[in-house]
Scaffold this active site. Structure first.
Site, PDB file in Angstrom:
ATOM      1  CG  ASP A 110      28.512  38.172  -3.710  1.00  3.83           C
ATOM      2  OD1 ASP A 110      28.339  37.588  -4.813  1.00  3.83           O
ATOM      3  OD2 ASP A 110      29.568  38.079  -3.068  1.00  3.83           O
ATOM      4  CB  ILE A 111      28.459  42.143  -6.922  1.00  9.12           C
ATOM      5  CG1 ILE A 111      28.221  43.051  -8.136  1.00  9.12           C
ATOM      6  CG2 ILE A 111      29.925  41.804  -6.714  1.00  9.12           C
ATOM      7  CD1 ILE A 111      28.585  44.507  -7.852  1.00  9.12           C
TER       8      ILE A 111
ATOM      9  NE  ARG B 202      27.031  34.728  -0.756  1.00 10.12           N
ATOM     10  CZ  ARG B 202      27.556  34.614  -1.986  1.00 10.12           C
ATOM     11  NH1 ARG B 202      28.854  34.746  -2.177  1.00 10.12           N
ATOM     12  NH2 ARG B 202      26.772  34.375  -3.008  1.00 10.12           N
ATOM     13  CB  SER B 203      28.497  42.185   4.199  1.00  6.17           C
ATOM     14  OG  SER B 203      27.482  42.093   5.187  1.00  6.17           O
TER      15      SER B 203
ATOM     16  CB  CYS C 183      23.045  43.759  16.820  1.00  2.97           C
ATOM     17  SG  CYS C 183      24.245  44.906  16.211  1.00  2.97           S
TER      18      CYS C 183
END
Lengths: 313, 313
Positions: free
Chosen positions: A208-209, A185-186, A150
């Site tokens: 991401d990190i 970028r989870s 979602c």
């Protein structure tokens, strides 16, 4: 007349305005149903922010014609059992689990416990895998639509509202020519979002990190689905070449450097913390969406209706 | 399923499809008028291509409810006199002169001979100057709209049709965030077009055979109207950073280098010669408009209606 304009030309678009179309569609659909669908929220982390979000989901669900039931689970270890109870209950149509619970891989495991038929968040492996492979239906006959996660879906709807999707292009190619930088970028938002946008034709820098990756469908959208390659450019270089900057860093301290934003870019933040400097971003962006939570909840309830449709086929 | 798509995702959009909306609006307007407006075409160059174009204008004008009269002027030196005759004639509502005639500065002089009230091409100094200064009306009361040069206006309408103008942004800022390369800086198309697009918020690289200039309204669209600066980048660098490539090189030999086009860019050609390699451009562009002549004629006839409105105020 002076040659300088005083007003900043950036459009700041609140999530409520974008969500309206969907909440109205949802209301019209629930009004036609002979009984209300029930959404169950499972809260096991005792986090005040999660509790706020849970109560907010509840209010919205109730106002749009659903029954919402919040179950507070006193111990993390009892959550799995509660999920199975809700899976088996004929009175429950949709389930949302408020993460993080353990804050590690166990959360991913718990997410997979939710029945695919009740997974309003669209995080079941089957849904996520379909999304990565650009498969839009659950069945060969194309009667059951695959559910999309979602929050990434909410970002897509935000981009559609902002006119970033070009409706003149074929469905599935409507971001062709657009370059996007996503800072996050989870597994539940950043990576699926990069895949979704790349599958729709965009070139996506996913940061991401640790590093930056490129998601794209190749020259001339040669590939049916995106592929991923490592990016050797810096975040600054990526962002300066991007039409759209999307942030989702869950930190009060983090601010995306305004000087990396290309003049006239579109800026969207899906973190619950404001990742852009509100004042500064307006001076350079053409459109800015500071928060998207209301669109996300609308997508969650839309997924609930879709799950109901899939069951009735 | 194979990971590669076979079909090229580029949309090739014919000018007729874009013109349709305008020709229908024009037809609806002429149907309501108690007498037909007369457009006079003055042809003095004996060029077969110009003659073709003249007959094509005539056919379209007639089919949309106008009277079209072609006057062939046997000697170039007699053209000026014919223009004044048409200016003075109560039976003539609009005048189009088919250039080039002398092919030098005298053509610009001749264009200014056409009465401002009958200049359907929008090339009168007053119109062009208003356009450069982003002034949209002829009068302080804003009752008379300034006429826009018809080919640049046609390109704007093409860009609107293609969804490049973002209607969510304020009128006048709708190209904010877009970068455009235009190969042509003629006084009747390339330069006014660069100004129009920059006035609407775009960053425009205007290239001619000698150099490249940048037309823009500054950081944050700070300026009310565009300013122009010299560009130190090469055409390749400009084009590779551009969302839109527009060509107008009047030469059969010239082809825009396909390798300069950014993946997913929008390509538009307003030259009567095809400046893109039809096959190659489709492999890299997201949308391609090979010719725009039909839209230009629609704009010319729309200008004729607008001139009529301005007179009746």
């Amino acid at each position: 007349m002076s040659a300088e304009t005083s007003a900043v030309p950036c459009k700041v678009v609140p999530a409520s305005r974008i969500a309206k179309k969907y909440t109205e569609e949802i209301k019209a659909q629930t009004a036609k149903m002979d009984h209300k669908l029930t959404l169950v929220g499972l809260l096991a982390n005792g986090d005040p922010a999660a509790k706020m979000y849970a109560s907010w989901t509840g209010k919205t669900a109730n106002s749009l014609g659903f029954d919402y039931k919040l179950i507070e689970v006193p111990q993390k270890d009892l959550l799995e059992e509660e999920i199975y109870k809700a899976n088996d209950s004929a009175d429950v149509d949709g389930i949302i689990v408020y993460f993080p619970v353990f804050g590690d891989r166990q959360d991913q495991y718990l997410q997979q416990c939710v029945s695919i038929d009740k997974d309003v968040e669209g995080l079941n492996f089957k849904y996520v895998s379909n999304m990565y492979h650009n498969i839009r239906f659950l069945d060969q006959e194309h009667t059951k639509k695959s559910i999309l996660p979602c929050t990434p879906l909410a970002v897509v709807k935000v981009l559609e509202y902002l006119g970033v999707y070009n409706t003149l292009l074929d469905y599935g190619n409507r971001l062709y020519g657009k370059t996007v930088t996503i800072v996050n970028r989870s597994e539940i938002v950043g990576r699926p979002l990069a895949a979704l946008l790349a599958n729709d034709g965009a070139t996506v820098y996913s940061a991401d990190i640790n590093d930056i990756q490129i998601y794209e469908r190749g020259d001339g959208l040669r590939l049916r689905q995106h592929h991923v390659t490592d990016c050797t450019k810096t975040l600054e270089q990526c962002a300066k070449g991007s039409d759209i900057i999307i942030t989702g860093v869950p930190s009060k301290q983090y601010k995306f450097p305004t000087e990396y934003i290309k003049r006239g870019a579109v800026c969207i933040n899906f973190s619950s913390e404001k990742n852009f400097d509100d004042e500064a971003v307006r001076k350079v962006a053409s459109m800015y969406v500071p928060m998207i939570g209301k669109v996300t909840i609308a997508m969650l309830l839309r997924n609930l209706l879709r799950l109901r449709e899939n069951r009735s086929e």
